[in-house]
Design an enzyme around this catalytic site. Structure first.
Site, mmCIF file in Angstrom:
data_model
loop_
_atom_site.group_PDB
_atom_site.id
_atom_site.type_symbol
_atom_site.label_atom_id
_atom_site.label_comp_id
_atom_site.label_asym_id
_atom_site.label_seq_id
_atom_site.Cartn_x
_atom_site.Cartn_y
_atom_site.Cartn_z
ATOM 1 N N GLY A 1 8.502 32.494 30.775
ATOM 2 C CA GLY A 1 6.887 32.885 29.844
ATOM 3 C C GLY A 1 6.153 33.778 30.753
ATOM 4 O O GLY A 1 5.073 33.192 31.035
ATOM 5 N N GLU B 1 10.366 36.303 28.653
ATOM 6 C CA GLU B 1 9.149 36.163 27.666
ATOM 7 C C GLU B 1 10.061 36.239 26.103
ATOM 8 O O GLU B 1 11.013 36.910 26.068
ATOM 9 C CB GLU B 1 8.494 37.076 27.729
ATOM 10 C CG GLU B 1 7.320 37.319 26.700
ATOM 11 C CD GLU B 1 6.451 36.136 26.642
ATOM 12 O OE1 GLU B 1 6.063 35.676 27.541
ATOM 13 O OE2 GLU B 1 6.243 35.691 25.378
ATOM 14 N N THR C 1 14.072 30.678 26.836
ATOM 15 C CA THR C 1 14.601 29.989 27.862
ATOM 16 C C THR C 1 14.850 28.492 27.520
ATOM 17 O O THR C 1 15.680 27.911 28.195
ATOM 18 C CB THR C 1 13.643 30.047 29.243
ATOM 19 O OG1 THR C 1 12.566 29.612 28.733
ATOM 20 C CG2 THR C 1 13.545 31.337 29.729
ATOM 21 N N CYS D 1 4.147 29.601 34.496
ATOM 22 C CA CYS D 1 2.425 29.596 34.731
ATOM 23 C C CYS D 1 1.865 29.605 33.377
ATOM 24 O O CYS D 1 2.118 30.271 32.322
ATOM 25 C CB CYS D 1 2.260 31.044 35.344
ATOM 26 S SG CYS D 1 3.121 31.272 36.823
ATOM 27 N N ASP E 1 2.361 27.332 27.196
ATOM 28 C CA ASP E 1 1.684 26.820 25.961
ATOM 29 C C ASP E 1 1.366 25.402 26.070
ATOM 30 O O ASP E 1 2.326 24.514 26.023
ATOM 31 C CB ASP E 1 2.593 27.192 24.791
ATOM 32 C CG ASP E 1 1.832 27.140 23.353
ATOM 33 O OD1 ASP E 1 0.808 26.563 23.318
ATOM 34 O OD2 ASP E 1 2.420 27.881 22.443
ATOM 35 N N THR F 1 -2.027 36.123 37.817
ATOM 36 C CA THR F 1 -1.519 36.327 36.450
ATOM 37 C C THR F 1 -2.557 36.663 35.506
ATOM 38 O O THR F 1 -3.887 36.261 35.675
ATOM 39 C CB THR F 1 -0.846 34.634 36.191
ATOM 40 O OG1 THR F 1 -2.095 33.916 36.275
ATOM 41 C CG2 THR F 1 0.189 34.389 36.910
ATOM 42 N N GLU F 2 -2.251 36.994 34.187
ATOM 43 C CA GLU F 2 -3.441 37.364 33.221
ATOM 44 C C GLU F 2 -4.010 36.093 32.850
ATOM 45 O O GLU F 2 -5.549 36.231 32.816
ATOM 46 C CB GLU F 2 -2.822 38.114 31.970
ATOM 47 C CG GLU F 2 -2.416 39.603 31.863
ATOM 48 C CD GLU F 2 -1.131 39.978 32.732
ATOM 49 O OE1 GLU F 2 -0.648 38.968 33.100
ATOM 50 O OE2 GLU F 2 -0.846 41.018 33.132
#
Lengths: 286, 513
Positions: free
Chosen positions: A104, A127, A163, A182, A185, A260-261
């Site tokens: 992800g 992803e 995945t 990371c 959801d 990470t974003e």
């Protein structure tokens, strides 16, 4: 409304097409790749995945690592003898196996940060969302072009994959040394808990692809999800939690927190970040 | 609409045949002995079982998924519901079960212990596993009836005949004891396991905490979401109060019997079987031979997974990967060849595996032989039965394909290839096949067929069981006529088709979009 929607899609396509032309080293802009944040992991989608890890063609993701078969003729393949049945079309071999997976990976912040810090390891982002995967693909491509001299980011790749269903289609037993999960959801509703990326039954699959001693890295800003992940990994006999000192000494943890974003977004909102690491144990005697 | 027998199971000298929701028992001369019928639900339940958490409308914990109710005949079934429920103010769930096909669910699987003393059956829409005691003379005595959390797709029994492994539609495998301890007395009966028993897997983290919103002020950022969170908190505290009151009246909706989650796929499971591997190990200077047990599971997403047996079922040993369509059937150890696994599904071929290493040994075409039978063009097949056995001194696999009026006989050769030997044409679509062992090493083949499509001899097509005897080069077909009429379930032809032929629907529809 309809017209503007169409307009937007057209713009998006034009933008991506322009970017995909040879030699454009401009970083992609996220606004042309936005996609709904959730994907149903149970639906079939239109995924491309190999029937067996031996049939996976890694050469397009890591072109710098492709083994020149002509040169390599004298040294026979180190692995099992070529199996005619399970691998009718032998894909191009690469000199290394993917060892680090970001499950992800979202817009790829972690991938891009990890790449230069682990230059000798192949890193793969996975992803499920199509547009987001496209973004990361374009991002990696641009970064490779921008850093042509330093030969950076050659060890980073991204794939569209589910995945939860198809991890063993890509990786063999014990192939990975690090798995990153990371800001997954959170799936707040109890009915959706089976869609969470961490569950005791799914953890068996992470244990399968990880080698003994390998580490699962988790981070989230949702305290309940953090508890859930800790509980489920600790309940699984193949994993043990990594101690706090060891966790903080791991350089990957800092990267995971800041690069990470989602990590940056949580930072902006002054949220909490909960980190937990788990080590894959040896399988018991049998 | 006459319902054909659709499942067969040989058990010592007896044959059990499921027809709709009844199980007939026959002796090896194919004489009818007795019939077990699904207990009819009426106002007071005569079956006297209390371990059935039917979806009651008052649920606590995670709400169950809304189930699809078959459309059509709804007005009729509503009327029926009111009749049978004596006008009691029952809710929607009653309507669903009042429908004939729901009231008497079809038997979806029949399994026998290796000692022949117990028979296990699955019924579909009520998600129930039934255990029967077989008295050795063809009579069945119902021992237990356990409703699972999700619909079981396939069962397997461990080698010691003490544990049922149930693979369900949700992708999970549960272990439950064959002989269930009395419901309610759920003591931790883990004494049968060696000491280092890993904690049983569980999906829900903390089941009975007071509900609280999982988001908090730090995870929600927009003004609107913050307001929603506030409202959620208020309504949750109100709900918690209500729940506390109702909790005293009602206990949890979790099944009350012992069942342990062993492993799970994120995909619908289609088949499960237990493989054994002989290993030699040195202990105290002596070489000892013992058997290891493995759980082999197959799913709709082309995977065949090999996990260790209990109590280490959380360890995945490997995968048998290579199928490109769903896997629907597994057959481990055909005719005693324990190391071999044969799998079939939506692919054109059967796959032969060395399951312990996950290596593909060979493939054998099915579609090509189906094409020869069907004459009209067939593009795909769905394997519905794989029966491995010793047949006339050879290791054979009988193959049944959905909606094909023939049985295919393959031989497993020494070099691990499957060789097609024969195609036995039959008058209707084959539903199941079983071998009858007779004294003196004689063997006959029993086939269940759906004759509803054969237009010739309409009055004779009532019997759905056919015995085949191999004589010289030809197969002698004899119909088994003495079965009691099984037309006690009233289903339309369409519904029957839907119930009998479910395998092809597992295929993914990717070619259409």
């Amino acid at each position: 409304m309809g017209a503007t929607k169409k307009d937007r899609r057209q713009k998006r396509e034009d933008y991506r097409a322009a970017l995909r032309q040879e030699g454009v080293s401009e970083l992609p802009r996220k606004k042309f790749y936005r996609q709904r944040a959730h994907a149903n992991p149970f639906s079939d989608h239109q995924l491309i995945y190999p029937p067996h890890p031996d049939q996976m063609d890694w050469s397009s993701l890591y072109p710098d690592y492709v083994v020149d078969e002509a040169q390599d003729q004298q040294t026979p393949a180190p692995e099992a003898p070529p199996d005619q049945l399970s691998a009718p079309l032998k894909p191009k071999r690469i000199s290394k196996d993917v060892e680090v997976a970001d499950i992800g990976c979202g817009f790829g912040g972690l991938l891009v940060a990890l790449g230069p810090t682990m230059p000798d390891k192949l890193i793969l982002g996975l992803e499920i969302r199509y547009s987001v995967t496209q973004y990361v693909e374009d991002r990696i491509k641009a970064l490779r072009l921008q850093n042509q001299e330093a030969k950076l980011y050659r060890n980073v790749g991204v794939l569209r994959a589910n995945t939860m269903k198809f991890l063993p289609n890509f990786f063999r037993k014990g192939q990975l040394s690090k798995v990153f999960i990371c800001f997954p959801d959170p799936h707040f509703k109890a009915r959706k808990h089976k869609q969470r990326i961490v569950s005791t039954t799914l953890n068996s699959e992470y244990a399968y692809v990880l080698r003994p001693g390998g580490i699962v890295y988790t981070i989230t800003d949702v305290p309940d999800l953090h508890e859930w992940m800790v509980q489920h990994f600790e309940a699984h006999p193949s994993f043990e939690r990594v101690s706090e000192e060891e966790q903080e000494a791991d350089p990957c943890v800092e990267i995971m927190r800041t690069e990470t974003e989602e990590g940056k977004k949580v930072e902006r909102h002054k949220g909490q970040k909960h980190v937990a690491l788990f080590r894959r144990l040896e399988d018991p005697a049998w | 609409m006459a319902i054909p027998c659709h499942l067969l199971k040989a058990c010592g000298n007896f044959i059990f045949a499921a027809q709709g929701s009844s199980i007939h028992s026959l002796n090896s001369a194919l004489e009818h002995i007795s019939t077990w019928k699904y207990p009819v639900k009426q106002g007071d339940e005569p079956s006297g079982q209390t371990t059935e958490p039917r979806d009651s409308p008052a649920l606590e914990g995670p709400p169950t998924k809304r189930r699809k109710v078959e459309d059509g005949q709804e007005s009729a079934s509503n009327g029926h519901a009111i009749d049978s429920a004596n006008g009691q103010g029952k809710t929607k769930s009653v309507d669903k079960y009042a429908h004939p096909a729901y009231e008497k669910p079809f038997i979806q699987g029949l399994y026998a212990t290796t000692d022949g003393r117990h028979l296990v059956a699955i019924t579909g829409s009520d998600k129930t596993i039934w255990v029967f005691e077989h008295d050795g003379a063809g009579n069945l005595k119902q021992l237990s009836q356990r409703a699972m959390p999700k619909r079981p797709c396939s069962l397997a029994l461990t080698r010691d005949n003490r544990t049922i492994l149930s693979a369900d539609k949700f992708g999970d495998v549960y272990a439950l004891p064959l002989i269930s301890s009395s419901p309610g007395a759920t003591t931790t009966a883990n004494t049968s396991h060696p000491t280092p028993t890993p904690p049983p897997l569980s999906r829900s983290a903390t089941p009975s905490l007071p509900p609280k919103p999982q988001a908090n002020e730090l995870t929600v950022h927009t003004k609107r979401n913050l307001r929603a969170l506030e409202n959620q908190k208020i309504s949750l505290t109100r709900k918690a109060q209500q729940q506390q009151e109702s909790q005293q009246q009602q206990q949890t909706t979790q099944p009350q019997f012992e069942h342990i989650l062993l492993l799970g796929h994120v995909s619908m499971l289609t088949a499960i079987c237990v493989g054994t591997e002989r290993v030699e190990e040195e202990a105290d200077g002596a070489i000892r031979e013992r058997e290891r047990e493995y759980i082999i599971t197959a799913d709709r997403d082309e995977h065949i997974r090999v996990s260790r047996g209990m109590p280490q079922a959380h360890v995945i040993e490997g995968f048998c990967l290579g199928h490109e369509e769903f896997v629907s059937r597994l057959c481990v150890g055909p005719g005693g060849r324990q190391e071999i696994l044969v799998s079939g599904g939506g692919d054109d071929d059967l796959f032969v595996w060395d399951w312990a290493t996950g290596r593909l040994l060979s493939r054998a075409g099915v579609l090509e032989h189906v094409k020869r039978v069907m004459r009209e063009s067939v593009g795909k097949v769905a394997v519905t039965r794989l029966l491995g056995c010793r047949w006339k001194g050879r290791t054979c696999v009988f193959v049944v394909v959905e909606r094909v009026p023939a049985v295919f006989l393959y031989e497993l050769l020494e070099d691990n290839t499957l060789q097609h030997r024969e195609t036995v044409p039959l008058p209707g679509n084959v539903l199941d096949v079983e071998v009858i062992e007779l004294p003196g090493a004689a063997q006959r083949l029993l086939v269940a067929v759906d004759c509803s499509f054969s237009t010739d001899e309409p009055e004779k097509s009532t019997s759905s069981l056919i015995v085949l005897d191999k004589q010289e080069a030809a197969w002698q077909q004899t119909k088994v006529e003495n079965l009691p009429a099984g037309g006690d379930i009233n289903v339309s032809e369409d519904e029957l088709q839907k119930i009998l032929y479910t395998t092809e629907s597992l295929r993914k529809l990717s070619d259409f979009d």
